[in-house]
Design a protein around this motif. Structure first.
Motif, PDB file in Angstrom:
ATOM      1  N   MET A   1     -30.011 -30.755  12.312  1.00  0.00           N
ATOM      2  CA  MET A   1     -29.345 -29.666  11.644  1.00  0.00           C
ATOM      3  C   MET A   1     -28.916 -28.605  12.666  1.00  0.00           C
ATOM      4  N   ARG A   2     -29.709 -28.426  13.694  1.00  0.00           N
ATOM      5  CA  ARG A   2     -29.375 -27.440  14.720  1.00  0.00           C
ATOM      6  C   ARG A   2     -28.086 -27.811  15.441  1.00  0.00           C
ATOM      7  N   ALA A   3     -27.905 -29.104  15.727  1.00  0.00           N
ATOM      8  CA  ALA A   3     -26.687 -29.549  16.396  1.00  0.00           C
ATOM      9  C   ALA A   3     -25.475 -29.316  15.503  1.00  0.00           C
ATOM     10  N   TYR A   4     -25.627 -29.572  14.221  1.00  0.00           N
ATOM     11  CA  TYR A   4     -24.545 -29.329  13.267  1.00  0.00           C
ATOM     12  C   TYR A   4     -24.159 -27.862  13.261  1.00  0.00           C
ATOM     13  N   ARG A   5     -25.136 -26.993  13.193  1.00  0.00           N
ATOM     14  CA  ARG A   5     -24.866 -25.555  13.195  1.00  0.00           C
ATOM     15  C   ARG A   5     -24.168 -25.115  14.474  1.00  0.00           C
ATOM     16  N   THR A   6     -24.553 -25.688  15.574  1.00  0.00           N
ATOM     17  CA  THR A   6     -23.938 -25.347  16.857  1.00  0.00           C
ATOM     18  C   THR A   6     -22.465 -25.747  16.871  1.00  0.00           C
ATOM     19  N   VAL A   7     -22.170 -26.954  16.383  1.00  0.00           N
ATOM     20  CA  VAL A   7     -20.790 -27.432  16.348  1.00  0.00           C
ATOM     21  C   VAL A   7     -19.960 -26.568  15.401  1.00  0.00           C
ATOM     22  N   VAL A   8     -20.473 -26.302  14.219  1.00  0.00           N
ATOM     23  CA  VAL A   8     -19.739 -25.496  13.238  1.00  0.00           C
ATOM     24  C   VAL A   8     -19.531 -24.087  13.764  1.00  0.00           C
ATOM     25  N   ALA A   9     -20.556 -23.513  14.366  1.00  0.00           N
ATOM     26  CA  ALA A   9     -20.440 -22.153  14.898  1.00  0.00           C
ATOM     27  C   ALA A   9     -19.359 -22.072  15.966  1.00  0.00           C
ATOM     28  N   SER A  10     -19.243 -23.103  16.806  1.00  0.00           N
ATOM     29  CA  SER A  10     -18.225 -23.080  17.848  1.00  0.00           C
ATOM     30  C   SER A  10     -16.820 -23.201  17.258  1.00  0.00           C
ATOM     31  N   VAL A  11     -16.667 -23.963  16.184  1.00  0.00           N
ATOM     32  CA  VAL A  11     -15.360 -24.113  15.537  1.00  0.00           C
ATOM     33  C   VAL A  11     -14.965 -22.822  14.827  1.00  0.00           C
ATOM     34  N   LEU A  12     -15.941 -22.157  14.221  1.00  0.00           N
ATOM     35  CA  LEU A  12     -15.666 -20.951  13.436  1.00  0.00           C
ATOM     36  C   LEU A  12     -15.918 -19.669  14.222  1.00  0.00           C
ATOM     37  N   ASP A  13     -15.973 -19.777  15.522  1.00  0.00           N
ATOM     38  CA  ASP A  13     -16.298 -18.642  16.373  1.00  0.00           C
ATOM     39  C   ASP A  13     -15.365 -17.449  16.197  1.00  0.00           C
ATOM     40  N   ASP A  14     -14.085 -17.716  15.933  1.00  0.00           N
ATOM     41  CA  ASP A  14     -13.104 -16.636  15.821  1.00  0.00           C
ATOM     42  C   ASP A  14     -12.964 -16.086  14.398  1.00  0.00           C
ATOM     43  N   VAL A  15     -13.695 -16.651  13.458  1.00  0.00           N
ATOM     44  CA  VAL A  15     -13.592 -16.211  12.071  1.00  0.00           C
ATOM     45  C   VAL A  15     -14.738 -15.248  11.767  1.00  0.00           C
ATOM     46  N   PRO A  16     -14.423 -14.049  11.310  1.00  0.00           N
ATOM     47  CA  PRO A  16     -15.484 -13.095  10.970  1.00  0.00           C
ATOM     48  C   PRO A  16     -16.428 -13.673   9.908  1.00  0.00           C
ATOM     49  N   GLN A  17     -17.690 -13.512  10.114  1.00  0.00           N
ATOM     50  CA  GLN A  17     -18.752 -13.973   9.223  1.00  0.00           C
ATOM     51  C   GLN A  17     -18.793 -15.489   9.079  1.00  0.00           C
ATOM     52  N   GLY A  18     -18.267 -16.188  10.069  1.00  0.00           N
ATOM     53  CA  GLY A  18     -18.418 -17.637  10.157  1.00  0.00           C
ATOM     54  C   GLY A  18     -17.933 -18.421   8.950  1.00  0.00           C
ATOM     55  N   ALA A  19     -18.803 -19.289   8.431  1.00  0.00           N
ATOM     56  CA  ALA A  19     -18.435 -20.189   7.341  1.00  0.00           C
ATOM     57  C   ALA A  19     -18.025 -19.425   6.082  1.00  0.00           C
ATOM     58  N   ARG A  20     -18.703 -18.350   5.784  1.00  0.00           N
ATOM     59  CA  ARG A  20     -18.348 -17.555   4.606  1.00  0.00           C
ATOM     60  C   ARG A  20     -16.944 -16.969   4.752  1.00  0.00           C
ATOM     61  N   GLY A  21     -16.623 -16.481   5.931  1.00  0.00           N
ATOM     62  CA  GLY A  21     -15.292 -15.958   6.179  1.00  0.00           C
ATOM     63  C   GLY A  21     -14.235 -17.040   6.110  1.00  0.00           C
TER      64      GLY A  21
END
Length: 110
Positions: A1-21
């Motif tokens: 799960m940690r690896a998934y979060r890392t990948v998603v966080a890097s993709v959504l890095d420029d979006v405010p509030q990450g996945a919610r944004g």
């Protein structure tokens, strides 16, 4: 799960509030939201939280609030050109390939 979060966080890095944004941006780009409450209701996000989320998206230049001609007290949330480009440039957006469904090796699948 940690690896998934890392990948998603890097993709959504420029979006405010990450996945919610990103979810909020998706709803705004894809639909005709009559006001700020509409995406909050659709996504199940508290309306007070949505206010801060929209503020962050406005600051990032991804969406803007426009006066509704019928009622000047209401604001319609509209994606900016930058918001639309950012959405359509993201993996999984219409016309964009979704990254491999294979789990990263860190998840223990290899």
């Amino acid at each position: 799960m940690r690896a998934y979060r890392t990948v998603v966080a890097s993709v959504l890095d420029d979006v405010p509030q990450g996945a919610r944004g990103y979810r909020t941006l998706t709803v705004v780009v894809r639909g005709d939201q009559q006001n700020q409450l509409a995406p909050a209701t659709y996504l199940g996000i508290d309306r007070t939280v949505m206010t801060y989320l929209i503020d962050d998206l406005v600051t990032a230049g991804l969406v803007e609030r426009r006066l509704t001609p019928a009622d000047r007290r209401r604001r319609k949330i509209v994606a900016t050109a930058r918001g639309v480009d950012g959405y359509h440039g993201s993996p999984g957006a219409p016309g964009r390939p979704i990254p491999s469904q294979r789990r990263p090796a860190a998840c223990g699948t290899e």
